[in-house]
Write an enzyme that holds these catalytic residues in place. Structure first.
Site, short mmCIF file in Angstrom:
data_model
loop_
_atom_site.label_atom_id
_atom_site.label_comp_id
_atom_site.label_asym_id
_atom_site.label_seq_id
_atom_site.Cartn_x
_atom_site.Cartn_y
_atom_site.Cartn_z
N VAL A 61 -12.99 44.80 -7.76
CA VAL A 61 -12.39 43.57 -7.21
C VAL A 61 -12.57 42.45 -8.23
O VAL A 61 -13.70 42.10 -8.60
CB VAL A 61 -13.06 43.19 -5.87
CG1 VAL A 61 -12.48 41.87 -5.35
CG2 VAL A 61 -12.84 44.30 -4.84
N VAL A 63 -10.79 38.57 -9.70
CA VAL A 63 -9.81 37.48 -9.68
C VAL A 63 -10.01 36.72 -10.99
O VAL A 63 -11.16 36.48 -11.40
CB VAL A 63 -10.07 36.54 -8.47
CG1 VAL A 63 -9.19 35.30 -8.54
CG2 VAL A 63 -9.81 37.30 -7.16
N GLY A 71 -9.41 31.57 -2.36
CA GLY A 71 -9.22 32.48 -1.24
C GLY A 71 -8.55 33.79 -1.61
O GLY A 71 -8.33 34.64 -0.73
N LEU A 72 -8.24 33.97 -2.91
CA LEU A 72 -7.54 35.21 -3.30
C LEU A 72 -8.43 36.44 -3.15
O LEU A 72 -7.97 37.48 -2.66
CB LEU A 72 -7.12 35.12 -4.77
CG LEU A 72 -5.75 34.54 -5.08
CD1 LEU A 72 -5.48 34.67 -6.58
CD2 LEU A 72 -4.67 35.27 -4.28
N GLY A 73 -9.69 36.32 -3.55
CA GLY A 73 -10.61 37.45 -3.44
C GLY A 73 -10.72 37.91 -1.99
O GLY A 73 -10.68 39.10 -1.69
N TYR A 103 -19.24 39.05 -0.39
CA TYR A 103 -18.98 40.16 0.54
C TYR A 103 -19.64 39.92 1.90
O TYR A 103 -19.11 40.36 2.93
CB TYR A 103 -19.44 41.48 -0.07
CG TYR A 103 -18.57 41.90 -1.23
CD1 TYR A 103 -17.28 42.35 -1.02
CD2 TYR A 103 -19.02 41.81 -2.54
CE1 TYR A 103 -16.45 42.71 -2.08
CE2 TYR A 103 -18.21 42.16 -3.61
CZ TYR A 103 -16.93 42.61 -3.37
OH TYR A 103 -16.11 42.96 -4.41
#
Ligand SMILES: CC(C)(COP(=O)(O)OP(=O)(O)OC[C@H]1O[C@@H](n2cnc3c(N)ncnc32)[C@H](O)[C@@H]1OP(=O)(O)O)[C@@H](O)C(=O)NCCC(=O)NCCS
Length: 123
Positions: A61, A63, A71-73, A103
């Site tokens: 994951v 960005v 807020g993309l992650g 997370y």
């Protein structure tokens, strides 16, 4: 594929030096992959493997630095978790070095009673 290679090169410490042929194999071996784009530029990525019933694992994951904190992650991880192969899995795992807070905001919890172990094959 070149943009994915560059995203890993710049945005990760664990996925540097990957070549396009191996990245294609990686994608073919993943049950879900999510990309985030700004126009024609790849700005975010995440993928997952899953047996479709018991266990799934999130991987890679990332960005880009310029797009972090927007807020993309969160959207990438939520979209991965909604993929059929992950929805069907009893548990979803991931490994993280310094993003556990990210997370935890998404519902994951630290597991203290288990230990991560690895075997490294030299290529
Ligand atoms: C970790 C990463 C994917 C987060 O992506 P992002 O788009 O910046 O995250 P978001 O903007 O969606 O953040 C969602 C929430 O998590 C928080 N957060 C983001 N990164 C965090 C971190 N490293 N530690 C704790 N909290 C974090 C945000 O403040 C936000 O909080 P909110 O719910 O209060 O608004 C991104 O910073 C990244 O690519 N880092 C480098 C690569 C990496 O370490 N990836 C993780 C591999 S396991």
């Amino acid at each position: 594929m070149d943009q994915l290679r560059q995203l890993f090169e710049r945005g990760s410490f664990w996925a540097q030096g990957r070549n396009e042929a191996d990245l294609r194999r990686m994608l073919a071996g993943s049950q879900a992959a999510v990309t985030a784009w700004n126009q024609r530029t790849l700005v975010g990525f995440g993928r997952a493997t899953s047996d479709g019933v018991y266990r799934a694992v999130l991987w890679d994951v990332v960005v880009t630095q310029e797009q972090q904190g927007l807020g993309l992650g969160r959207r990438i991880v939520k979209t991965l978790l909604e993929a059929p192969a992950l929805m069907a899995s009893e548990r979803v795992y991931l490994m993280t070095t310094n993003s556990s807070g990210f997370y935890e905001r998404l519902g994951f919890e630290k597991v203290e009673r288990q230990r991560l172990m690895q075997l490294i094959h030299s290529k």
